[in-house]
Design an enzyme around this catalytic site. Structure first.
Site, short mmCIF file in Angstrom:
data_model
loop_
_atom_site.label_atom_id
_atom_site.label_comp_id
_atom_site.label_asym_id
_atom_site.label_seq_id
_atom_site.Cartn_x
_atom_site.Cartn_y
_atom_site.Cartn_z
N ASP A 11 -11.16 11.18 -0.65
CA ASP A 11 -10.62 9.81 -1.18
C ASP A 11 -11.62 8.55 -0.64
O ASP A 11 -10.87 7.76 -0.45
CB ASP A 11 -9.11 9.42 -1.14
CG ASP A 11 -8.25 10.38 -1.93
OD1 ASP A 11 -8.83 11.39 -2.56
OD2 ASP A 11 -7.08 10.26 -1.76
N ASP A 49 -8.62 9.98 -5.73
CA ASP A 49 -7.19 9.77 -6.08
C ASP A 49 -7.31 9.02 -7.26
O ASP A 49 -8.33 8.62 -7.55
CB ASP A 49 -6.77 8.51 -4.93
CG ASP A 49 -5.26 8.76 -4.78
OD1 ASP A 49 -4.45 9.85 -4.94
OD2 ASP A 49 -4.57 7.61 -4.58
N HIS A 84 -3.24 0.95 -7.09
CA HIS A 84 -4.58 1.48 -6.44
C HIS A 84 -5.07 2.70 -7.44
O HIS A 84 -4.53 3.42 -7.94
CB HIS A 84 -4.51 1.79 -5.05
CG HIS A 84 -3.56 3.03 -4.92
ND1 HIS A 84 -2.38 2.87 -4.79
CD2 HIS A 84 -3.95 4.48 -4.63
CE1 HIS A 84 -1.77 4.50 -4.74
NE2 HIS A 84 -2.81 5.03 -4.61
N LYS A 109 -7.03 14.08 -8.22
CA LYS A 109 -5.67 14.39 -7.94
C LYS A 109 -4.74 13.14 -8.23
O LYS A 109 -5.24 11.85 -8.08
CB LYS A 109 -5.53 14.83 -6.66
CG LYS A 109 -6.03 13.71 -5.64
CD LYS A 109 -6.12 14.44 -4.30
CE LYS A 109 -6.46 13.43 -3.19
NZ LYS A 109 -5.46 12.09 -3.13
N CYS A 154 -3.64 11.25 2.88
CA CYS A 154 -4.28 12.44 2.01
C CYS A 154 -4.88 13.41 3.02
O CYS A 154 -4.90 14.45 2.69
CB CYS A 154 -5.32 11.87 1.17
SG CYS A 154 -4.05 10.80 -0.42
C1 VGL Z 1 -3.73 7.79 -0.25
C2 VGL Z 1 -1.75 6.75 -0.36
C3 VGL Z 1 -1.45 6.40 -1.68
C4 VGL Z 1 -4.67 8.41 0.68
C5 VGL Z 1 -3.66 7.91 -1.63
O1 VGL Z 1 -5.88 8.83 0.15
O2 VGL Z 1 -4.61 8.53 1.88
N1 VGL Z 1 -2.58 7.12 0.29
N2 VGL Z 1 -2.76 7.38 -2.11
ZN ZN Z 2 -2.67 7.00 -4.29
#
Ligand code: VGL
Ligand code: ZN
Length: 208
Positions: A11, A49, A84, A109, A154
């Site tokens: 991510d 993400d 996000h 994902k 993540c």
């Molecule tokens: C993530 C919160 C929500 C991450 C993704 O990539 O750690 N954290 N979505």
């Molecule tokens: Zn997320």
């Protein structure tokens, strides 16, 4: 690096970097490190993400709920995040300096509106697979190194699932940055150590 070792970069997207919708402090600082070490791995995976606008992990889709509060989903507790990484938006794109041409595979994902997916292996219901474990096995991978964002969400969930799937797991600690929400970094670091995740620095690779 031994054959059968994969780098999984979690991510590294604009929304998790400075100025992004869910900025992780210093998120963009992982980019040069990732770019430098990627060439040492024979298998390279980038994750993204990738949420629908109506995603249930967004506080905005729970009337009255505040960002960073926790709600109960059918699969358990879920943090409600600011909007996000909405599919196709600039925030969901990789950081512009991330070397993406090196990736063998880009895994998306979190695209199912009713289930969040922190881990690159399983969604937060802990039963819906992303297909990554099968991909890695078919490529002959037995060991994975993890880098990216965020260490305590993540990246950590991916590391724990990777161990559970039978991979040897190393966290490239200086190529990760954390959100650290209510002690989550200490908690998840402890859980990773307990499960046998090894912590390493990029210099270990560069001096090898
Ligand atoms: C993530 C919160 C929500 C991450 C993704 O990539 O750690 N954290 N979505
Ligand atoms: Zn997320």
């Amino acid at each position: 690096m031994a054959p059968g070792t994969a780098l999984i970069v979690i991510d590294v997207q604009n929304d998790f970097c400075t100025g992004g919708a869910l900025a992780v402090a210093g998120g963009e600082e992982v980019v040069p490190l990732v770019n430098r070490v990627a060439g040492r791995f024979s298998v390279r995976v980038l994750t993204q993400d990738w949420h629908s606008p109506d995603h249930k992990s967004f506080a905005a889709n729970h009337p009255g709920a505040e960002a960073f509060s926790v709600t109960e989903m059918p699969y358990g507790a879920q943090v409600l995040w600011p909007v996000h990484c909405v599919q196709g938006t600039p925030g969901a794109a990789f950081h512009p300096d991330l070397a993406t041409d090196m990736a063998d595979m880009v895994l998306r994902k979190g695209f199912r509106p009713h289930v969040d997916s922190y881990s690159a292996f399983f969604e937060n219901d802990k039963t819906t697979p992303t297909g990554l474990a099968g991909y890695l096995r078919e490529r002959g991978v037995s060991e994975v190194w993890l880098a990216g964002l965020a260490t305590d969400f993540c990246v950590a969930h991916s590391a724990l699932d990777a161990v559970a799937q039978g991979f040897r797991v190393t966290l490239l600690e200086d190529a990760c940055r954390a959100i650290d929400l209510d002690g989550s970094l200490a908690r998840m670091s402890g859980a990773m150590r307990e499960q046998g995740v090894r912590f390493a620095l990029a210099e270990e690779l560069e001096s090898a």
